[in-house]
Design an enzyme around this catalytic site. Structure first.
Site, short mmCIF file in Angstrom:
data_model
loop_
_atom_site.label_atom_id
_atom_site.label_comp_id
_atom_site.label_asym_id
_atom_site.label_seq_id
_atom_site.Cartn_x
_atom_site.Cartn_y
_atom_site.Cartn_z
N ASP A 104 0.86 -1.08 0.02
CA ASP A 104 0.14 -0.04 0.00
C ASP A 104 1.06 1.25 0.03
O ASP A 104 2.16 1.24 0.24
CB ASP A 104 -0.96 0.02 1.17
CG ASP A 104 -2.18 0.79 1.13
OD1 ASP A 104 -2.17 1.62 -0.10
OD2 ASP A 104 -3.05 0.79 1.79
N ASP A 139 -3.69 7.13 -3.63
CA ASP A 139 -5.15 7.75 -3.71
C ASP A 139 -5.41 8.57 -2.62
O ASP A 139 -4.80 8.95 -1.61
CB ASP A 139 -6.25 6.49 -3.97
CG ASP A 139 -5.92 5.62 -2.86
OD1 ASP A 139 -4.75 5.08 -2.35
OD2 ASP A 139 -6.95 5.15 -2.24
N GLY A 212 -11.80 3.51 1.10
CA GLY A 212 -12.41 4.21 1.77
C GLY A 212 -13.50 3.62 2.72
O GLY A 212 -14.57 4.14 3.19
#
Ligand code: GUN
Length: 689
Positions: A104, A139, A212
């Site tokens: 990530d 992101d 999210g």
């Protein structure tokens, strides 16, 4: 234990491609090609914190069957003691993990701690330089409590960063392209469409994580989670795996997988262990009050809950984390098996009772699947093969299983009553003969009563009332509609079909006859004529419903047919009046198998059987009986569907082969790896008319 996974790099041309091996609707067993082996999906990537390592990555590989893990490149980048060895020797050496490493990018840290000090290109370059297999672009995290304007901004910013990230990734680093949009389904669809269409110099994104969602899951808002997955599915390229960022509770796996999710990642196994919580497919269990383990576990074998409570905190966390990882892996294996055996939606039903919020999500999905058409519903229903062997365990929810909805829809849309009765007279006003007595197989339990009823009134059309809906008698051996496991009570308390249902099958609700039982004997010749009419009706019904050839076309085509039978008297092979074997009813699932002669006839008759146009370089192979591979298809009819027959032709319309499709048209248009159609017979040019 030792891992059985192969770490050989994939072929250069396959890097980043995804292939479906097996499916149950949009739930799929797939593989993603990487430089450290092909990643089997559905799969969970355990989160490894490179500073903490609750379970050593090597032990995950050797003892827990972990093929791929996820770690955080931002954490490695931030700490010199990790960054330097990672840059020098690579991330696989740093973590001592031979399998696939996903990283990530630091977005989650920015959500938890605020701004982070790394650039968009910088973090991708770092992931590339430390030899990560699948990295993640930076992101912008969209929170569920943000306004639509803020969420739009998060989606737009993420899209803006997509191309520079793909450029920076270069040829070898595969990238995750996260989908944001908070709770707004239209934003989620838009984000998926935009992120799915970004093309880098080497490829687009290889995986699309849904981002999210951690706060959404923390608040147990599973109904909203289901809506988000549906919204993403609508627009995401179907040939890309979908990943649920931060989703690791086993009770959520079946629902997510049934909706088409391929990958999960989570630190839950370690985080829950720290405060004495155990992950189970039925929910979370606390160790505080346990006297016994309410499950079996390799890791906890021989240790009691009170032994565990007495352990020193770190040792206890280590042990419980191992149990949590074991439970997570076991539920994923169960889900994969459910996909292979066509039972993923049964598992979703079972797991829906694990929490009230999960049940709420399931009931929403049930209504969604049974309700009006919408593209996300259509994908799920039409990708679920309506012909499958085995039985269906009836529950109050089972009617919403997508393959049953698909089968019932084929009946509604394609089944029509026979054109003429057993005496050869046209049936102008079909009258419904409702069968509520008898149990499957109905060909044995009610045959004599049906013959008697038809003898007295040839215009009757026998229809069986089942817990899964109305089943025309001429489709009585069609699995899954015929093999129903239900209690006697369920059978005997079925409510009468509604007028709408009767109308959808072409019957006037005022004119219902009920099948009754009697000992009256019917003249042998008439019996045989009626029986043969029933058999013919069965063949023509299956040709209509499963092959798209109308009753009229089948009646003309098979007029004067002869049959070969099994030892129990059931029809095995059907021959045309000129003696050609054209089809065989399948006894194990009630489907119908075409022969080459049958396919040629349907092709020349212009039946509604879906067609697919093959590219010229694949023609010789497919004519030889090899399967149709993705990437070699020029065009395809819209009604092609997994589990149903199709005709394969060249661009001039000549028949090349016939087979059973494994995918939807949208999949044929986007996949470039894997089998699209299982060919049942190749047809050489001197063979076809
Ligand atoms: N981990 C959990 N959620 C997210 C997310 O939205 N984006 C990224 N990059 N990582 C995550």
């Amino acid at each position: 234990m030792g891992s059985t996974f192969d770490t050989t790099p994939c072929r250069e041309q396959d890097l980043g491609k995804f292939e479906i091996l097996e499916r149950d609707g949009v739930a799929r067993i797939g593989r993603l090609f990487t430089k450290h082996g092909t990643l089997q999906t559905p799969m969970l990537l355990p989160v490894v914190n490179p500073n903490i390592r609750t379970i050593e990555p090597r032990e995950m590989w050797d003892e827990f069957g972990v093929q791929a893990l996820i770690t955080n490149s931002y954490v490695i980048w931030k700490h010199e003691k990790l960054k330097n060895p990672a840059l020098k020797e690579g991330v696989h050496k740093l973590l001592d993990f031979p399998g696939i490493i996903v990283t990530d990018s630091g977005t989650f840290q920015s959500y938890v701690y605020g701004d982070i000090d790394v650039g968009v290109e910088e973090i991708v370059a770092f992931q590339r330089d430390i030899g990560v297999d699948i990295g993640t672009m930076l992101d912008v995290f969209g929170r569920p409590d943000q306004s639509i304007e803020e969420l739009k901004e998060a989606v737009e910013q993420t899209v803006k960063r997509a191309l520079p990230s793909l450029v920076e990734a270069g040829s070898d680093l595969l990238l995750n392209g996260p989908i944001q949009g908070g709770l707004h389904t239209s934003l989620r669809s838009e984000s998926a469409e935009l992120m799915g269409s970004v093309n880098g110099p080497f490829r687009g994104f290889s995986v699309h994580p849904i981002g999210g969602i951690v706060p959404i899951m923390e608040q147990h808002r599973y109904l909203e989670l289901a809506r988000i997955i549906l919204a993403v599915r609508k627009t995401i390229p179907v040939n890309r795996p979908i990943h649920m960022f931060g989703c690791g509770h086993p009770m959520l796996f079946p629902m997510c997988i049934a909706l088409g999710v391929d990958l999960f990642d989570s630190a839950a196994y370690a985080l829950f262990a720290r405060d004495g919580r155990l992950l189970t497919p039925d929910g979370t269990v606390r160790i505080e009050n346990l006297k016994e383990w309410p499950f079996t576990s390799r890791v906890l074998n021989g240790i009691s809950p009170s032994d565990v409570r007495a352990m020193e905190k770190n040792a206890r966390t280590d042990l419980l984390a191992r149990y949590n990882l074991e439970a997570t892996q076991a539920e994923l294996a169960r889900c994969r098996e459910a996909v292979r055996s066509g039972k993923i939606w049964s598992l979703v039903e079972q797991r829906s009772h694990s929490s009230p919020e999960l049940r709420e999500a399931f009931l929403f999905l049930k209504e969604h699947l049974m309700g009006e058409n919408d593209s996300s519903k259509s994908q799920i229903v039409f990708s679920s093969s309506p012909v499958r062997p085995g039985s269906e365990r009836w529950t109050e929810d089972s009617i919403s299983r997508p393959h049953l909805i698909h089968a019932n829809r084929l009946i509604r849309e394609r089944w029509t009553p026979p054109l003429s009765d057993w005496k050869g007279e046209s049936i102008t006003n079909p009258e419904l003969l409702l069968i509520t007595s008898g149990r499957p197989p109905w060909r044995d339990s009610v045959k004599n009563d049906v013959i008697r009823a038809l003898f007295h009134n040839p215009s009757l059309i026998p229809i069986i009332q089942t817990p899964n809906g109305l089943l025309p008698f001429d489709l009585e051996d069609w699995a899954p509609l015929c093999h129903i496991q239900a209690s006697e009570n369920t059978w005997s308390s079925l409510s009468s079909p509604s007028n709408d249902v009767l109308k959808s099958l072409g019957f006037d609700s005022q004119n219902i006859h009920h099948l009754t039982s009697s000992d009256e004997s019917i003249d042998k010749e008439d019996r045989i004529r009626i029986f043969e009419w029933l058999e013919f009706s069965q063949i023509s019904a299956k040709c209509s419903v499963l092959l798209g050839a109308s009753r009229k076309m089948t009646s003309d085509w098979l007029d004067g047919m002869t049959v070969g039978r099994s030892s129990t008297g059931r029809i095995r092979n059907v021959f045309t009046s000129d003696g050609r074997h054209v089809l065989s009813p399948r006894l194990h699932d009630g489907g119908i198998s075409l022969t080459n002669e049958g396919a040629k006839d349907l092709h020349s008759l212009g039946s509604g059987t879906p067609r697919l146009v093959l590219k010229s370089d694949a023609i010789p192979y497919v004519q030889d009986g090899r399967n149709v591979i993705h990437g070699f298809i020029e065009d395809v009819d819209e009604n092609i569907a997994p589990g149903l027959a199709c005709l394969i032709q060249d661009s001039s319309g000549n028949l090349i082969a016939h087979g059973i499709s494994r995918c939807l048209p949208s999949e044929i248009r986007s996949f470039s790896k894997g089998i699209a159609v299982r060919v049942r017979g190749g047809i050489k040019s001197d063979d076809s008319q």
